[in-house]
Design a protein around this motif. Structure first.
Motif, PDB file in Angstrom:
ATOM      1  N   VAL A  46       5.037   6.796   3.062  1.00  0.00           N
ATOM      2  CA  VAL A  46       6.217   6.611   3.916  1.00  0.00           C
ATOM      3  C   VAL A  46       5.799   6.096   5.290  1.00  0.00           C
ATOM      4  O   VAL A  46       6.462   5.222   5.875  1.00  0.00           O
ATOM      5  N   LYS A  47       4.709   6.627   5.824  1.00  0.00           N
ATOM      6  CA  LYS A  47       4.196   6.179   7.126  1.00  0.00           C
ATOM      7  C   LYS A  47       3.880   4.685   7.104  1.00  0.00           C
ATOM      8  O   LYS A  47       4.200   3.946   8.048  1.00  0.00           O
ATOM      9  N   LEU A  48       3.238   4.220   6.035  1.00  0.00           N
ATOM     10  CA  LEU A  48       2.917   2.799   5.910  1.00  0.00           C
ATOM     11  C   LEU A  48       4.177   1.943   5.829  1.00  0.00           C
ATOM     12  O   LEU A  48       4.253   0.869   6.446  1.00  0.00           O
ATOM     13  N   ILE A  49       5.157   2.398   5.072  1.00  0.00           N
ATOM     14  CA  ILE A  49       6.405   1.631   4.922  1.00  0.00           C
ATOM     15  C   ILE A  49       7.151   1.563   6.252  1.00  0.00           C
ATOM     16  O   ILE A  49       7.682   0.507   6.631  1.00  0.00           O
ATOM     17  N   LEU A  50       7.179   2.673   6.984  1.00  0.00           N
ATOM     18  CA  LEU A  50       7.826   2.671   8.300  1.00  0.00           C
ATOM     19  C   LEU A  50       7.117   1.718   9.256  1.00  0.00           C
ATOM     20  O   LEU A  50       7.766   1.027  10.056  1.00  0.00           O
ATOM     21  N   PHE A  94       0.831  -1.202   0.000  1.00  0.00           N
ATOM     22  CA  PHE A  94       0.000   0.000   0.000  1.00  0.00           C
ATOM     23  C   PHE A  94       0.868   1.256   0.000  1.00  0.00           C
ATOM     24  O   PHE A  94       0.552   2.245  -0.679  1.00  0.00           O
ATOM     25  N   GLY A  95       1.937   1.229   0.777  1.00  0.00           N
ATOM     26  CA  GLY A  95       2.828   2.387   0.838  1.00  0.00           C
ATOM     27  C   GLY A  95       3.452   2.686  -0.507  1.00  0.00           C
ATOM     28  O   GLY A  95       3.503   3.846  -0.950  1.00  0.00           O
ATOM     29  N   LEU A  96       3.956   1.652  -1.174  1.00  0.00           N
ATOM     30  CA  LEU A  96       4.568   1.841  -2.498  1.00  0.00           C
ATOM     31  C   LEU A  96       3.529   2.299  -3.514  1.00  0.00           C
ATOM     32  O   LEU A  96       3.826   3.122  -4.390  1.00  0.00           O
ATOM     33  N   ALA A 111      -4.767   5.132   1.399  1.00  0.00           N
ATOM     34  CA  ALA A 111      -4.394   6.361   2.109  1.00  0.00           C
ATOM     35  C   ALA A 111      -4.967   6.384   3.519  1.00  0.00           C
ATOM     36  O   ALA A 111      -4.270   6.703   4.486  1.00  0.00           O
ATOM     37  N   VAL A 112      -6.240   6.047   3.660  1.00  0.00           N
ATOM     38  CA  VAL A 112      -6.838   6.089   4.989  1.00  0.00           C
ATOM     39  C   VAL A 112      -6.346   4.923   5.845  1.00  0.00           C
ATOM     40  O   VAL A 112      -6.261   5.040   7.078  1.00  0.00           O
ATOM     41  N   PHE A 113      -5.995   3.773   5.229  1.00  0.00           N
ATOM     42  CA  PHE A 113      -5.388   2.692   6.004  1.00  0.00           C
ATOM     43  C   PHE A 113      -4.011   3.104   6.517  1.00  0.00           C
ATOM     44  O   PHE A 113      -3.486   2.493   7.458  1.00  0.00           O
ATOM     45  N   GLY A 114      -3.413   4.110   5.890  1.00  0.00           N
ATOM     46  CA  GLY A 114      -2.157   4.638   6.404  1.00  0.00           C
ATOM     47  C   GLY A 114      -2.329   5.433   7.678  1.00  0.00           C
ATOM     48  O   GLY A 114      -1.371   5.660   8.422  1.00  0.00           O
ATOM     49  N   VAL A 115      -3.560   5.879   7.944  1.00  0.00           N
ATOM     50  CA  VAL A 115      -3.860   6.629   9.163  1.00  0.00           C
ATOM     51  C   VAL A 115      -4.355   5.699  10.261  1.00  0.00           C
ATOM     52  O   VAL A 115      -4.050   5.870  11.431  1.00  0.00           O
ATOM     53  N   THR A 116      -5.142   4.702   9.880  1.00  0.00           N
ATOM     54  CA  THR A 116      -5.687   3.751  10.849  1.00  0.00           C
ATOM     55  C   THR A 116      -5.878   2.400  10.184  1.00  0.00           C
ATOM     56  O   THR A 116      -6.178   2.332   8.989  1.00  0.00           O
ATOM     57  N   GLU A 129      11.961  -3.479  15.388  1.00  0.00           N
ATOM     58  CA  GLU A 129      11.118  -2.631  16.217  1.00  0.00           C
ATOM     59  C   GLU A 129      11.746  -1.281  16.519  1.00  0.00           C
ATOM     60  O   GLU A 129      11.060  -0.354  16.971  1.00  0.00           O
ATOM     61  N   ARG A 130      13.052  -1.151  16.269  1.00  0.00           N
ATOM     62  CA  ARG A 130      13.716   0.137  16.509  1.00  0.00           C
ATOM     63  C   ARG A 130      13.407   1.163  15.416  1.00  0.00           C
ATOM     64  O   ARG A 130      13.682   2.348  15.600  1.00  0.00           O
ATOM     65  N   VAL A 131      12.857   0.710  14.301  1.00  0.00           N
ATOM     66  CA  VAL A 131      12.465   1.655  13.246  1.00  0.00           C
ATOM     67  C   VAL A 131      11.311   2.511  13.774  1.00  0.00           C
ATOM     68  O   VAL A 131      10.302   1.983  14.230  1.00  0.00           O
ATOM     69  N   PRO A 132      11.452   3.833  13.754  1.00  0.00           N
ATOM     70  CA  PRO A 132      10.406   4.695  14.327  1.00  0.00           C
ATOM     71  C   PRO A 132       9.140   4.702  13.483  1.00  0.00           C
ATOM     72  O   PRO A 132       9.183   4.511  12.270  1.00  0.00           O
ATOM     73  N   GLU A 133       8.006   4.903  14.152  1.00  0.00           N
ATOM     74  CA  GLU A 133       6.734   5.066  13.475  1.00  0.00           C
ATOM     75  C   GLU A 133       6.256   6.512  13.621  1.00  0.00           C
ATOM     76  O   GLU A 133       6.668   7.223  14.543  1.00  0.00           O
TER      77      GLU A 133
END
Length: 338
Positions: A268-272, A137-139, A216-221, A281-285
């Motif tokens: 980018v939020k989805l990929i993170l 989805f992010g890509l 897009a909205v799945f990237g928010v919730t 798990e150290r990758v920030p969200e």
């Protein structure tokens, strides 16, 4: 996890159907030209309904889920403005009489809700089964954003819509709208009216927009209930918003650029999130509160910059953008550009 009872789901769907029924009844019983005052009243009413629902939802299920709802609603509302551009183009291309535009928009919104409900169900199932779908989805959003930015000064090619061309090829079509009917009889022969073709055009365009808006909205919730309600309340206000701002749409010259930035940010939020869950798990969200702030900031800057630009250069005109470059009529195959 958000626990939504079957009763809550049922009551929510009943509320949305009731609001849709009001639009359908008004469009069918009293077709008329919708003026500024009427459009303003309905737009304010739909926004208030969405806000009141969000307040109730926050009080019932907590501030975090409430923030996700409002962020999702704003994302869908901003993307729906791009829908309005395309609706204006379709109305103009097919010369829809003003008295029947209300009906076209209402049916278009119904089609959009049905298709997005299907996409939401499929998307939620994929995300629950395969976490790498967050990466997919992010890509997809980043690709869409790049294409939209590259062709931000273009309009979708409604005339080359493959579904519309097929309908024209295989169905007999009357010359006029025949009082806004979908099907009529001429000389004893059953034919469809241009209204039927317009609904096909809007439905096929809605399908393409769902490919952007749902990821897009799945990237928010990741909560299906929030995704569904954010989409539903954003779309319910689309009909009134069309009549309210259709004269102002051409001034939003930087809207496509702003939507591209929002889609990249959510991608980018989805990929993170995928990296955080599946890789390390150290990758920030990115928290939802920051997402909400960024989306609002982009929309405010885009709107102000657009108004300044058009004031200084009245000849500047906004475009909804397209995912593909237009070709010459000789070379262009039948396809749908957004």
């Amino acid at each position: 996890m958000l626990e939504i009872t079957a009763l809550t789901w049922a009551l929510t769907i009943v509320l949305i159907i009731a609001l849709l029924a009001v639009d359908l009844i008004m469009a069918a019983v009293r077709p008329h030209r919708v003026g500024f005052a009427e459009a303003s009243a309905w737009s304010v009413a739909y926004v208030l309904v969405a806000i009141l629902f969000g307040v109730w939802f926050s009080m019932q299920y907590g501030g975090q889920f409430g923030t996700e709802y409002f962020a999702g609603y704003i994302v869908e509302k901003s993307l729906s403005v791009d829908n309005l551009f395309v609706f204006v183009i379709i109305m103009t291309t097919f010369a829809v009489p003003e008295a029947h535009q209300h009906k076209v928009l209402t049916f278009g919104i119904v089609l959009a809700l049905i298709m997005r409900a299907i996409f939401i169900a499929v998307g939620a199932a994929l995300l629950s089964l395969f976490s790498f779908m967050f990466l997919v989805f992010g890509l997809l959003l980043i690709y869409t954003a790049v294409q939209l930015f590259r062709h931000r000064d273009e309009d979708p090619d409604v005339e080359n819509n493959a579904v519309v061309n097929a309908a024209r090829r295989f169905l007999p079509v009357s010359d006029d709208y025949v009082g806004g009917k979908l099907v009529t009889r001429i000389d004893g022969r059953r034919v469809v009216t241009p209204m039927f073709i317009v609904l096909i055009a809007i439905g096929s365009v809605d399908l393409l927009f769902a490919l952007d808006s749902i990821p897009a909205v799945f990237g928010v919730t990741a909560e299906p209930y929030i995704v569904f309600t954010a989409n539903a309340f954003a779309l319910l206000g689309l009909r009134a918003l069309f009549f309210l701002v259709k004269g102002l749409l051409e001034r939003l010259v930087y809207l496509s650029t702003g939507l591209s930035l929002i889609l990249v940010f959510i991608g980018v939020k989805l990929i993170l999130h995928w990296l955080h869950v599946d890789i390390d798990e150290r990758v920030p969200e990115i928290p939802t509160s920051i997402s909400l702030a960024v989306i609002i900031a982009v929309l405010v800057v885009v709107t102000v910059a657009s108004l300044i630009k058009t004031r200084r250069d009245p000849s500047a005109k906004a475009h909804p953008g397209s995912l593909r470059a237009h070709r010459s009529p000789v070379d262009a195959p039948d396809h749908q550009d957004r």
